[in-house]
Design a protein around this motif. Sequence first.
Motif, PDB file in Angstrom:
ATOM      1  N   GLU A 410       0.830  -1.215   0.000  1.00 47.44           N
ATOM      2  CA  GLU A 410       0.000   0.000   0.000  1.00 47.44           C
ATOM      3  C   GLU A 410       0.862   1.261   0.000  1.00 47.44           C
ATOM      4  OE1 GLU A 410      -3.676  -1.988   2.595  1.00 47.44           O
ATOM      5  OE2 GLU A 410      -2.283  -0.571   3.550  1.00 47.44           O
ATOM      6  N   LEU A 411       2.030   1.162   0.629  1.00 42.62           N
ATOM      7  CA  LEU A 411       2.914   2.340   0.733  1.00 42.62           C
ATOM      8  C   LEU A 411       3.846   2.461  -0.472  1.00 42.62           C
ATOM      9  CD1 LEU A 411       3.817   2.129   4.541  1.00 42.62           C
ATOM     10  CD2 LEU A 411       2.244   3.728   3.430  1.00 42.62           C
ATOM     11  N   GLY A 412       3.613   1.670  -1.504  1.00 48.89           N
ATOM     12  CA  GLY A 412       4.438   1.778  -2.710  1.00 48.89           C
ATOM     13  C   GLY A 412       5.667   0.898  -2.680  1.00 48.89           C
ATOM     14  N   GLY A 413       5.716  -0.035  -1.723  1.00 51.03           N
ATOM     15  CA  GLY A 413       6.907  -0.868  -1.566  1.00 51.03           C
ATOM     16  C   GLY A 413       6.816  -2.210  -2.249  1.00 51.03           C
ATOM     17  N   THR A 414       7.663  -3.103  -1.765  1.00 53.49           N
ATOM     18  CA  THR A 414       7.772  -4.432  -2.376  1.00 53.49           C
ATOM     19  C   THR A 414       7.755  -5.506  -1.289  1.00 53.49           C
ATOM     20  OG1 THR A 414       9.168  -5.849  -3.773  1.00 53.49           O
ATOM     21  CG2 THR A 414      10.318  -4.301  -2.365  1.00 53.49           C
ATOM     22  N   ALA A 415       7.286  -6.703  -1.658  1.00 53.59           N
ATOM     23  CA  ALA A 415       7.213  -7.820  -0.711  1.00 53.59           C
ATOM     24  C   ALA A 415       8.591  -8.315  -0.307  1.00 53.59           C
ATOM     25  CB  ALA A 415       6.409  -8.975  -1.318  1.00 53.59           C
ATOM     26  N   THR A 416       9.566  -8.171  -1.215  1.00 57.87           N
ATOM     27  CA  THR A 416      10.898  -8.668  -0.911  1.00 57.87           C
ATOM     28  C   THR A 416      11.978  -7.747  -1.464  1.00 57.87           C
ATOM     29  OG1 THR A 416      12.486 -10.463  -1.267  1.00 57.87           O
ATOM     30  CG2 THR A 416      10.640 -10.360  -2.816  1.00 57.87           C
ATOM     31  N   GLY A 417      12.750  -7.197  -0.561  1.00 56.17           N
ATOM     32  CA  GLY A 417      13.824  -6.305  -0.963  1.00 56.17           C
ATOM     33  C   GLY A 417      15.056  -7.043  -1.421  1.00 56.17           C
ATOM     34  N   GLU A 418      15.324  -8.192  -0.776  1.00 55.33           N
ATOM     35  CA  GLU A 418      16.596  -8.849  -1.058  1.00 55.33           C
ATOM     36  C   GLU A 418      16.590 -10.361  -0.900  1.00 55.33           C
ATOM     37  OE1 GLU A 418      19.532  -7.570   1.720  1.00 55.33           O
ATOM     38  OE2 GLU A 418      18.317  -8.075   3.467  1.00 55.33           O
ATOM     39  N   HIS A 419      15.590 -10.929  -0.277  1.00 52.47           N
ATOM     40  CA  HIS A 419      15.608 -12.380  -0.058  1.00 52.47           C
ATOM     41  C   HIS A 419      15.095 -13.165  -1.262  1.00 52.47           C
ATOM     42  CE1 HIS A 419      15.422 -11.844   4.621  1.00 52.47           C
ATOM     43  NE2 HIS A 419      16.556 -11.443   4.100  1.00 52.47           N
ATOM     44  N   GLY A 420      14.411 -12.483  -2.165  1.00 55.71           N
ATOM     45  CA  GLY A 420      13.793 -13.172  -3.286  1.00 55.71           C
ATOM     46  C   GLY A 420      12.438 -13.747  -2.896  1.00 55.71           C
ATOM     47  N   VAL A 421      11.739 -14.264  -3.890  1.00 61.05           N
ATOM     48  CA  VAL A 421      10.370 -14.753  -3.674  1.00 61.05           C
ATOM     49  C   VAL A 421      10.379 -16.165  -3.106  1.00 61.05           C
ATOM     50  CG1 VAL A 421       8.164 -15.233  -4.796  1.00 61.05           C
ATOM     51  CG2 VAL A 421       9.578 -13.326  -5.600  1.00 61.05           C
ATOM     52  N   GLY A 422      11.200 -17.022  -3.691  1.00 66.16           N
ATOM     53  CA  GLY A 422      11.294 -18.399  -3.227  1.00 66.16           C
ATOM     54  C   GLY A 422       9.935 -19.053  -3.148  1.00 66.16           C
ATOM     55  N   LEU A 423       9.738 -19.804  -2.064  1.00 70.07           N
ATOM     56  CA  LEU A 423       8.428 -20.393  -1.795  1.00 70.07           C
ATOM     57  C   LEU A 423       7.556 -19.450  -0.980  1.00 70.07           C
ATOM     58  CD1 LEU A 423       9.726 -23.922  -0.703  1.00 70.07           C
ATOM     59  CD2 LEU A 423       8.342 -23.454  -2.751  1.00 70.07           C
ATOM     60  N   GLY A 424       8.198 -18.679  -0.099  1.00 68.44           N
ATOM     61  CA  GLY A 424       7.448 -17.967   0.924  1.00 68.44           C
ATOM     62  C   GLY A 424       6.682 -16.760   0.438  1.00 68.44           C
ATOM     63  N   LYS A 425       7.152 -16.123  -0.634  1.00 66.86           N
ATOM     64  CA  LYS A 425       6.505 -14.883  -1.059  1.00 66.86           C
ATOM     65  C   LYS A 425       5.617 -15.069  -2.292  1.00 66.86           C
ATOM     66  CE  LYS A 425       8.634 -11.912   1.839  1.00 66.86           C
ATOM     67  NZ  LYS A 425       9.112 -12.882   2.837  1.00 66.86           N
TER      68      LYS A 425
END
Lengths: 461, 461
Positions: A410-425
């Motif tokens: 909502e604040l214009g950000g991202t779910a993952t800055g550096e860990h990557g999506v993998g399974l969890g995201k």
Amino acid sequence: MHELIDEADFKELQALLADPARLVRSSSELALHAHDESPHPQHLPDAVAYPLDTPEISRLLCWAQAKKVPLTPWGAGTSLEGNPIPAHGGLVLDMRRMNKIINIRAEDLLVIVQPGLLHTELNQRLAKHGLFFPPDPGAPAALGGMMANNAAGIQATRYGASKRYLLALELVLPGGEVIRLGSQARFSSSGYNLKGLIAGSEGTLGVISELTLRLMGVPPEMAAAIVSFPDLQMAAATVVGIVQAGIAPAALELLDAGSIKAINAFKGLALEEKPTLFMEFHGNLAAVRAELAFAEERSRAQGALDFRSGLGRAERDRLWEARHQLYYAAAALNPGKRAIVTDVAVPISRLPQMIEFAGERLAQLGIQGPIVGHAGDGNFHVGLFYDPAAADELARAGEANAAIVKRALELGGTATGEHGVGLGKTQFMESEHGASLQLMRRLKGLFDPEGLMNPGKIFPA
Amino acid sequence: MHELIDEADFKELQALLADPARLVRSSSELALHAHDESPHPQHLPDAVAYPLDTPEISRLLCWAQAKKVPLTPWGAGTSLEGNPIPAHGGLVLDMRRMNKIINIRAEDLLVIVQPGLLHTELNQRLAKHGLFFPPDPGAPAALGGMMANNAAGIQATRYGASKRYLLALELVLPGGEVIRLGSQARFSSSGYNLKGLIAGSEGTLGVISELTLRLMGVPPEMAAAIVSFPDLQMAAATVVGIVQAGIAPAALELLDAGSIKAINAFKGLALEEKPTLFMEFHGNLAAVRAELAFAEERSRAQGALDFRSGLGRAERDRLWEARHQLYYAAAALNPGKRAIVTDVAVPISRLPQMIEFAGERLAQLGIQGPIVGHAGDGNFHVGLFYDPAAADELARAGEANAAIVKRALELGGTATGEHGVGLGKTQFMESEHGASLQLMRRLKGLFDPEGLMNPGKIFPA
């Protein structure tokens, strides 16, 4: 478990390697490659290969395509989102024996390496040339894995993430074709930026078999400071003020009181258990002094309790080592528990409200968890600890995770800055990317029409 | 010329725009969009649209797809490789009326803009916020075009090329679908790096309709120096020494004696007509002083004839303006001639031998041409002037161009550091990219199966 690699397959695969002993399936080897450092469900591969060169990788990928067997590249296993877990079984390519430095070209500030080399080993070897590779995720990660996840880490505020240092790479495509992307020039506008697409693709588009990396000169001076604050908001506001002024510290790490408590206990330190900033400054002596003075002025104006700089090398190393081991330190304070680790990043001005939101949500849900971040980039992590035996704890940790990601988006950000999506995201990709997720799926299909490369990652099922 | 847009088509297109007057086909408008600043063959479009918003762009792309009419986006027409020439005719989308700043978010060091805004206009507006957008190609280029070509320019040595500043974008795909890529966070490892793929794709994958750009704080101090050398090799060696030491000047421009002669004549200056470096340093006062002192020491050790720093603002502005206008200055010295402009980049240690090679080749072929470059990045340009009426001159210029690119590729470099491939560099893509060019073609097909977006660019026919 469905048997994807039978006895005959195993023999065929052995024949593809110069030494058949580099294909293994002992239960200990399989177990070793069933998990990374995340709490995601483990999944055993059917076999693990340790290739030594590009032709071996190519033959393995050719075989996997022909047999429709899933294949997952493996770096050092230090990732935090299940990125290298062979979620569909099949073959794991453990790259750790391809760990050579092929060529240090100090005069061009570049190095050519194999993907299994650890960034820590590379930097040890580069030190005598006065050069270094800046991305540092904390854990001793393999360079291939770091590039595949576009790892950032504590020095990204000043130096950027791994992708910035990728000059060229060799890639083995599904099916076994070997291509080279990029050049040794420092910039290029020649054709599509395929190397930038491979960076961050988490091994879902092919296997990186060689990397040409840009290096930086070791700065003549480095200085660190440690600053504690009465509350987390003041610390976050100080970060925002420093970044907004255009100062680029080499590191600007935010740790909450719980994080400091954890590292005090784990490392036998006696830091004040208050919200704290770890800062580091790189440059020539005069520049470093000026930036330290500015950071001190900002910190005190925001209500810092103290500002300790002029730390000796040994003390700084201890602090950074403590910061790097925070994940293990927090785990030690939560025996028997596991943790979901959030990795949102937001625009820098939103950091204080984002951290406030996370803290409130943790309190509401009764979750203990350290808050720590590469705050200079608006990126931070919350360790959401839960007892794996208590379904309600896992549910609450998942709820907090989802709420934090939702707020960041909502604040214009991202779910993952550096860990990557993998399974969890994967669960957040639809809301983060909308229609462009479909384009990503089509891209995946272009590279890997059979869907065999590191399946189960990035895309929701 | 084959008529791609007939009377009925023209009326249909007019109906897609809120104001039908924004679709034009006067001979002067068509002629204006038939060429950029390169010597590549002009080609008239059939019509030019000036969209005002994303829905209009979307409708135009939908129509073009349905009618199979080629479509070429147009920024400011300042490119040097024919990048926006509508080589297959059809519709040009001139983006210059979409030139608004949508939102300056100074507190987040970011700005949201429309793609037709010029970087010079953006920087004027940002000045009062103490912020700037670093990429500067010299010409007053549009930000959409700069991103589409990943423009670099004189400040790239320190600040990197346009792509580094791309946080997010809105893209209209062939067919009209509108997608958003990226976020406002300073870094992300979420899904495939599609925005980094669009940067540098030269309008062949879609039309950029909005950009979110990362900004930098204006450094507190800037200083310039001008240094002349007895020969070009000494100047190039000085550049290599500065870069290898890890110093990152904001600009490190190399000009040969012919370039200085051209700008003296064009701008009424009296610079010594010797190989010369223009340098600029950004940072806090102490850092700038230290870097200047280091650069002076290096320059003198390499045999510099003088080292003039401490230039006033007015003098620096004159120097940079002269540098920016070098293309026009050199053209003025070669009346009636046109120029192929090379744009190779090589690893920094190869720069002296690469420049020596270029100079020798020009001498052998009897071509006059200034050598000038963003030398700090191993990137330089040779203006290969020829008389368009003399076929042998064009042939020799082409021969020199091919020889310079071939040598750069042998040295690990690239055919184009910052101008993009356009029409002029398509001939080198096969030798530069090998098998990966085929993958680029498949990517193009994924985005644009009908091959309608800016056809004739990047890929050899």
